[in-house]
Design a protein around this motif. Structure first.
Motif, mmCIF file in Angstrom:
data_model
loop_
_atom_site.group_PDB
_atom_site.id
_atom_site.type_symbol
_atom_site.label_atom_id
_atom_site.label_comp_id
_atom_site.label_asym_id
_atom_site.label_seq_id
_atom_site.Cartn_x
_atom_site.Cartn_y
_atom_site.Cartn_z
ATOM 1 N N GLU A 24 -20.783 76.190 62.283
ATOM 2 C CA GLU A 24 -20.626 77.634 62.174
ATOM 3 C C GLU A 24 -20.578 78.002 60.693
ATOM 4 O O GLU A 24 -19.915 77.330 59.904
ATOM 5 C CB GLU A 24 -19.317 78.090 62.823
ATOM 6 N N VAL A 25 -21.275 79.051 60.339
ATOM 7 C CA VAL A 25 -21.220 79.587 58.984
ATOM 8 C C VAL A 25 -20.203 80.726 59.000
ATOM 9 O O VAL A 25 -20.339 81.668 59.784
ATOM 10 C CB VAL A 25 -22.599 80.087 58.514
ATOM 11 N N HIS A 26 -19.187 80.626 58.169
ATOM 12 C CA HIS A 26 -18.115 81.625 58.112
ATOM 13 C C HIS A 26 -18.531 82.723 57.138
ATOM 14 O O HIS A 26 -18.749 82.467 55.958
ATOM 15 C CB HIS A 26 -16.822 80.952 57.671
ATOM 16 N N ARG A 28 -17.866 86.722 55.588
ATOM 17 C CA ARG A 28 -17.027 87.911 55.379
ATOM 18 C C ARG A 28 -17.862 88.911 54.592
ATOM 19 O O ARG A 28 -18.283 88.619 53.472
ATOM 20 C CB ARG A 28 -15.761 87.549 54.599
ATOM 21 N N ASP A 36 -14.687 89.175 59.464
ATOM 22 C CA ASP A 36 -14.416 87.742 59.626
ATOM 23 C C ASP A 36 -15.221 87.279 60.825
ATOM 24 O O ASP A 36 -14.839 87.514 61.970
ATOM 25 C CB ASP A 36 -12.916 87.522 59.849
ATOM 26 N N TYR A 38 -18.058 84.207 62.520
ATOM 27 C CA TYR A 38 -18.605 82.850 62.492
ATOM 28 C C TYR A 38 -19.962 82.873 63.179
ATOM 29 O O TYR A 38 -20.083 83.385 64.295
ATOM 30 C CB TYR A 38 -17.653 81.883 63.203
ATOM 31 N N ARG A 40 -23.792 80.942 64.232
ATOM 32 C CA ARG A 40 -24.666 79.788 64.455
ATOM 33 C C ARG A 40 -26.076 80.336 64.590
ATOM 34 O O ARG A 40 -26.376 81.096 65.517
ATOM 35 C CB ARG A 40 -24.275 79.038 65.726
ATOM 36 N N ARG A 57 -19.342 84.937 66.563
ATOM 37 C CA ARG A 57 -17.984 84.859 67.121
ATOM 38 C C ARG A 57 -17.035 85.578 66.171
ATOM 39 O O ARG A 57 -16.944 85.243 64.992
ATOM 40 C CB ARG A 57 -17.565 83.398 67.272
ATOM 41 N N ASP A 120 -11.486 85.420 71.465
ATOM 42 C CA ASP A 120 -12.699 85.536 70.668
ATOM 43 C C ASP A 120 -13.716 86.448 71.349
ATOM 44 O O ASP A 120 -13.856 86.428 72.581
ATOM 45 C CB ASP A 120 -13.349 84.166 70.466
#
Length: 171
Positions: A24-26, A28, A36, A38, A40, A57, A120
């Motif tokens: 997952e790439v976080h 912001r 915030d 996440y 894919r 997510r 979530d």
């Protein structure tokens, strides 16, 4: 000198287990401290280059990006699980699994997704990948240009309106 490993080969089928194992790439959003999310990225893993498709997510109490619209690239969201609030234009809707939202470009309404609930919010986000888009942030008075040279942000107050007449030679 070590060689950079080649990216994994594109696959027309991504199983649920393979997707769950994808990193997952976080993210912001720089214009929203409550952002915030996440992500894919599914499209490149399947070899798709003309569309964008991402599994998103948003944790409880967080927000996706920022209230925005697109000038060139159409966008859609399909809720897979959880609940959220979708702000579309001047209205707010509670959304949940099975709900679909589509935002045409240009002229689609500004929109934003938040998760004020306790689980979530998971959704598919997709659309066009034109290679050049303008994101409008009407509440912030900003625009972002997405293009081959990267991402650039501008304040609307700094924009100068021009017409064709401005380019005519004055002799």
């Amino acid at each position: 000198m070590a060689e950079t490993p080649a990216p994994p080969a594109a696959k027309p089928l991504l199983t649920a287990a393979e997707i769950a194992e994808m990193p997952e790439v976080h993210i912001r959003h720089p214009f929203n401290p409550k952002s915030d999310i996440y992500l894919r990225s599914l499209a490149p893993a399947a070899g798709l280059t003309r569309v964008s498709l991402t599994l998103g997510r948003v944790p409880p109490g967080q927000e996706s990006f920022v209230y925005h619209s697109h000038e060139r690239d159409e966008e859609f969201l399909y809720i897979l699980s959880g609940r959220g609030r979708a702000e579309i234009g001047a209205e707010v809707f509670e959304v949940g699994a099975g709900d679909f939202m589509g935002f045409p470009a240009p002229g689609g309404p500004p929109h934003h997704l938040t998760n004020p609930f306790e689980e979530d919010l998971v959704y598919l986000m997709g659309g066009e990948r034109s290679g050049f888009d303008v994101g409008h942030f009407p509440r912030l008075g900003k625009r972002i240009l997405f293009g081959p040279g990267g991402i650039q942000a501008y304040d609307d107050k700094d924009a100068q309106q021009l017409s064709f007449a401005d380019f005519l030679a004055k002799e």
